[in-house]
Enzyme design. Structure first.
Site, mmCIF file in Angstrom:
data_model
loop_
_atom_site.group_PDB
_atom_site.id
_atom_site.type_symbol
_atom_site.label_atom_id
_atom_site.label_comp_id
_atom_site.label_asym_id
_atom_site.label_seq_id
_atom_site.Cartn_x
_atom_site.Cartn_y
_atom_site.Cartn_z
ATOM 1 N N ASP A 35 37.033 52.998 -95.074
ATOM 2 C CA ASP A 35 36.745 53.451 -95.863
ATOM 3 C C ASP A 35 36.922 53.479 -96.667
ATOM 4 O O ASP A 35 36.840 55.229 -96.861
ATOM 5 C CB ASP A 35 35.682 54.318 -94.880
ATOM 6 C CG ASP A 35 34.047 54.742 -95.920
ATOM 7 O OD1 ASP A 35 34.038 53.796 -96.608
ATOM 8 O OD2 ASP A 35 33.391 55.582 -94.695
ATOM 9 N N HIS A 54 35.236 63.248 -94.600
ATOM 10 C CA HIS A 54 34.429 64.099 -93.990
ATOM 11 C C HIS A 54 34.490 65.513 -93.314
ATOM 12 O O HIS A 54 34.093 65.756 -93.062
ATOM 13 C CB HIS A 54 33.053 63.550 -93.229
ATOM 14 C CG HIS A 54 32.821 62.034 -94.196
ATOM 15 N ND1 HIS A 54 31.965 61.404 -93.872
ATOM 16 C CD2 HIS A 54 33.679 61.318 -95.077
ATOM 17 C CE1 HIS A 54 31.239 60.796 -94.149
ATOM 18 N NE2 HIS A 54 32.236 60.414 -95.424
ATOM 19 N N GLU A 104 27.905 58.917 -88.052
ATOM 20 C CA GLU A 104 28.798 60.148 -88.717
ATOM 21 C C GLU A 104 28.609 60.873 -89.436
ATOM 22 O O GLU A 104 27.695 61.502 -90.311
ATOM 23 C CB GLU A 104 29.779 58.578 -89.825
ATOM 24 C CG GLU A 104 30.789 58.591 -90.449
ATOM 25 C CD GLU A 104 30.782 57.383 -91.990
ATOM 26 O OE1 GLU A 104 30.067 56.397 -91.692
ATOM 27 O OE2 GLU A 104 31.600 58.362 -92.718
ATOM 28 N N ASP A 117 35.721 64.021 -100.975
ATOM 29 C CA ASP A 117 34.943 62.256 -100.968
ATOM 30 C C ASP A 117 35.286 61.314 -101.242
ATOM 31 O O ASP A 117 34.128 60.585 -101.885
ATOM 32 C CB ASP A 117 33.867 62.623 -99.280
ATOM 33 C CG ASP A 117 33.902 61.086 -98.543
ATOM 34 O OD1 ASP A 117 35.038 61.157 -98.192
ATOM 35 O OD2 ASP A 117 32.509 60.726 -98.409
ATOM 36 N N HIS A 141 37.252 56.641 -89.971
ATOM 37 C CA HIS A 141 36.600 55.882 -90.779
ATOM 38 C C HIS A 141 38.317 55.872 -91.836
ATOM 39 O O HIS A 141 38.347 57.163 -92.568
ATOM 40 C CB HIS A 141 35.359 56.715 -91.691
ATOM 41 C CG HIS A 141 34.098 55.473 -91.379
ATOM 42 N ND1 HIS A 141 33.352 55.285 -92.040
ATOM 43 C CD2 HIS A 141 34.516 54.100 -90.768
ATOM 44 C CE1 HIS A 141 32.837 54.691 -91.419
ATOM 45 N NE2 HIS A 141 32.993 53.571 -90.834
ATOM 46 N N ASP A 168 37.527 58.435 -101.222
ATOM 47 C CA ASP A 168 37.151 56.929 -100.874
ATOM 48 C C ASP A 168 38.710 56.637 -101.604
ATOM 49 O O ASP A 168 38.286 55.371 -101.461
ATOM 50 C CB ASP A 168 35.970 56.737 -100.328
ATOM 51 C CG ASP A 168 35.197 56.732 -99.638
ATOM 52 O OD1 ASP A 168 35.290 57.048 -98.924
ATOM 53 O OD2 ASP A 168 34.150 56.955 -100.737
ATOM 54 N N LYS A 193 29.099 63.990 -92.172
ATOM 55 C CA LYS A 193 29.368 64.563 -93.196
ATOM 56 C C LYS A 193 30.159 66.202 -93.582
ATOM 57 O O LYS A 193 28.409 66.621 -93.480
ATOM 58 C CB LYS A 193 29.207 63.920 -94.555
ATOM 59 C CG LYS A 193 29.722 63.676 -95.721
ATOM 60 C CD LYS A 193 29.664 62.009 -96.246
ATOM 61 C CE LYS A 193 30.118 62.539 -97.753
ATOM 62 N NZ LYS A 193 29.911 61.257 -98.617
ATOM 63 N N ASP A 196 35.242 60.444 -89.794
ATOM 64 C CA ASP A 196 35.403 59.659 -91.488
ATOM 65 C C ASP A 196 36.967 60.500 -91.533
ATOM 66 O O ASP A 196 36.420 62.035 -91.683
ATOM 67 C CB ASP A 196 34.639 59.419 -92.041
ATOM 68 C CG ASP A 196 35.138 58.652 -94.075
ATOM 69 O OD1 ASP A 196 35.521 59.483 -93.981
ATOM 70 O OD2 ASP A 196 34.108 58.009 -94.351
ATOM 71 N N TRP A 229 25.220 56.477 -90.730
ATOM 72 C CA TRP A 229 25.830 57.489 -91.472
ATOM 73 C C TRP A 229 24.521 57.682 -92.831
ATOM 74 O O TRP A 229 24.226 57.058 -93.146
ATOM 75 C CB TRP A 229 26.876 57.692 -92.248
ATOM 76 C CG TRP A 229 26.710 57.761 -93.226
ATOM 77 C CD1 TRP A 229 27.233 59.944 -93.085
ATOM 78 C CD2 TRP A 229 26.956 58.409 -94.960
ATOM 79 N NE1 TRP A 229 27.237 60.527 -94.740
ATOM 80 C CE2 TRP A 229 27.120 59.426 -95.326
ATOM 81 C CE3 TRP A 229 26.955 56.810 -96.023
ATOM 82 C CZ2 TRP A 229 27.033 59.539 -96.781
ATOM 83 C CZ3 TRP A 229 26.297 58.020 -97.037
ATOM 84 C CH2 TRP A 229 26.679 58.554 -97.400
#
Ligand code: RNT
Ligand code: ZN
Length: 419
Positions: free
Chosen positions: A325, A261, A225, A293, A285, A295, A227, A258, A184
Site C-alpha cells: 500500500d 496507520h 483496516e 501516513d 498493508h 504512503d 488508522k 497498515d 477502510w
C-alpha cells in the site's frame, strides 16, 4: 563472478551459521505478495474519464508523467512490473477500478460483471485477485460514510460494501482461491467530537449489516483496516485500532495492519505476535510513512526488515497476507512498484536467512550482547546479495543493476507517449 559460483560460496557461509539458503529460496517463492493496483495511477480509478483521488483522508502528491489512464494501460504497466520482480504475486483491486464501459454506474450498483475484464486478464496471467470497497473519491463520501447519522448515506455505503463482497466472492470462486476483501473508511472529525461513542456504534451496526450474509471462506475473507488519523480527521477516527481489534476478534474476521496507520513510534511488526494469538488471519498493508501516513514507496529499511522477520518467525505465512500500500506520484510508477516489491521480497529473504537458532541459544544463555551483535553482523553479511541474485536469476527477472535501464526503456517506449 558467475552467479552460481557466488551462490555456492554464499550457501557455505550461511551453512556455517546454521542457515539453509536453498530452503530459504524454496520458502520465499511460495509467499505471495498482493500488488496494489492503485500505485499505477495514483489511486484515481476509472469510473469517470478523469477520475482522481479525492478526499478520504489520504493524499497523493506529484505529477510524474505517463500514469495509466485506463484499464488496458494499467494492465500493461502491471505486466511490465511483473516482468521485473521475482516471486509470487496477487493483484489487489479497488472498487473504483471497475470496467464500466463508459456507463454511469454508481457504487451501490456494482456487479461482478463489471470486473470480468480484470478476472479474465488475471486468470490469463495466473494471478489471484484481492479486493477493496472504495469509500472515498465520491460525492457521498465528503463527510461520514458507514458512520453517518444520515440513513440514506449510510445505506448507500452499506449496499456498496455488500456488492463488493459479492464481487470478491466471485473472484474467489472463479480463481479457486479466497479473495481478501478489505474495508477502510476515512470517517472521523477534524476537531473534537461532541460524542465519540455514537459514530463507533453506528459503524459497528453498519459493518454487521454488511457482513450479515455468510459467504464461504473458500471464496471470501473480510478484513477491516484501522488508522490513527487522516487528513481532516486529526482529532477523531471512528475506525481506530482498538475499535477494529475488538470488532475483528468478536466477528471472527481478519484485521488489516497498515504500516503507516499508527503513531510513528509504534512498531507494527511487534503487534503481529500479539494479535495472532486471538486473530486467526491478518492482512498487512506494507507502506512507508515518512512523518505521517504518506504512503512512500517501501524500501529495505529496518521497519520492513523487522516486519519480514515477524512474518517468518510466526511460521504462519499462510495466515499473514501481505499486501502493498504505497503510491508516489512523483517518481516513475513502474519503477516505484518494482522497487517496493523487490524490497519487500528482500525483507522476507533476509528474515528467512536469519540465524534464528543461534539467536535463540544466545538469548537462552542470557548472552544478550551476542544476540545484539549477531543481529548487527547480519546487516552487513556480504553474502546476502548473492542469494538475492540467485533468486532473481531463477525467477528469470533482471538483477538489481539492470532495473533502472529497463524502467527507463519502458518509460521511453510506452509511458512517455501517453498524453
Ligand atoms: C488509507 C488506507 C487504504 C488505502 C487504499 C487505497 O489510508 O491505507 O488502505 O491506502 O485502500
Ligand atoms: Zn492501507
Amino acid at each position: 563472478m558467475n552467479i552460481n559460483t557466488a551462490y555456492q560460496w554464499a550457501k557455505e557461509e550461511y551453512a556455517a551459521l546454521g542457515v539453509d539458503t536453498d530452503k530459504a529460496l524454496f520458502q520465499l517463492v511460495k509467499i505471495p505478495i498482493s500488488l496494489n493496483c492503485w500505485q499505477g495511477d495514483d489511486v484515481g480509478g476509472f469510473e469517470h474519464p478523469n477520475s482522481k483521488l479525492e478526499g478520504g483522508g489520504i493524499q497523493v502528491t506529484g505529477s510524474y508523467p505517463g500514469k495509466a489512464r485506463n484499464i488496458l494501460e494499467l494492465q500493461q504497466d502491471i505486466e511490465k512490473t511483473l516482468s521485473l520482480i521475482p516471486g509470487t504475486y496477487r493483484l489487489n483491486l479497488h472498487a473504483n477500478y471497475a470496467d464500466l464501459k463508459g456507463k454511469k454506474i454508481d457504487r451501490d450498483a456494482l456487479l461482478p460483471e463489471h470486473f470480468k475484464t480484470w478476472l479474465d486478464w488475471a486468470q490469463s496471467k495466473n494471478i489471484n485477485l484481492d479486493f477493496n470497497s472504495t469509500f472515498f473519491s465520491h460525492p457521498k463520501a465528503n463527510d461520514l460514510t458507514l458512520c453517518s447519522k444520515d440513513k440514506g448515506i449510510r445505506d448507500f455505503w452499506i449496499e456498496h460494501a455488500k456488492r463488493c463482497r459479492e464481487i470478491g466472492a466471485y473472484f474467489g470462486e472463479k480463481q479457486k482461491n479466497p479473495c481478501i476483501h478489505n474495508i477502510w473508511i476515512a470517517d472521523g472529525m477534524k476537531d473534537i467530537p461532541a460524542d465519540r461513542l455514537i459514530y463507533r456504534s453506528i459503524l459497528s451496526d453498519s459493518l454487521d449489516e454488511i457482513l450479515k450474509k455468510k459467504i464461504s471462506s473458500l471464496y471470501l475473507k473480510d478484513s477491516v483496516e484501522s488508522k490513527v488519523f487522516g487528513i481532516g480527521t486529526e482529532s477523531y477516527v471512528a475506525g481506530s485500532h482498538e475499535f477494529y481489534l475488538g470488532y475483528a476478534i468478536s466477528r471472527n474476521i481478519l484485521l488489516t495492519l497498515d504500516l503507516g496507520h499508527y503513531h510513528p513510534t509504534e512498531n507494527v511488526a511487534d503487534k503481529l505476535s500479539a494479535i495472532m494469538l486471538t486473530i486467526d488471519e491478518i492482512l498487512l498493508h506494507i507502506s512507508r510513512p515518512v512523518r505521517w501516513d504518506s504512503d512512500h514507496v517501501v524500501i529495505f529499511n529496518d521497519d520492513l526488515r523487522v516486519t519480514g522477520e515477524e512474518i517468518i518467525k510466526s511460521k504462519k505465512t499462510e495466515k499473514i497476507h501481505i499486501g502493498l500500500d504505497f503510491f508516489d506520484g512523483s517518481i516513475n510508477r513502474i519503477g516505484a512498484w518494482t522497487l517496493g516489491c523487490r524490497s519487500t521480497q528482500k525483507a522476507l529473504l533476509a528474515a528467512l536467512l536469519q540465524p534464528q537458532h543461534t539467536l535463540t541459544i544466545y538469548e537462552d544463555e542470557k548472552n544478550f550482547f551476542g544476540r545484539l551483535f549477531l543481529f548487527e553482523q547480519m546487516k552487513t553479511f556480504p553474502f546476502f546479495g548473492f542469494v538475492w541474485q540467485k533468486y532473481c536469476e531463477e525467477a528469470g527477472v533482471p538483477q538489481d543493476y539492470e532495473i533502472i535501464k529497463y524502467v527507463k526503456e519502458y518509460e521511453k517506449l510506452v509511458t512517455n507517449k501517453r498524453g
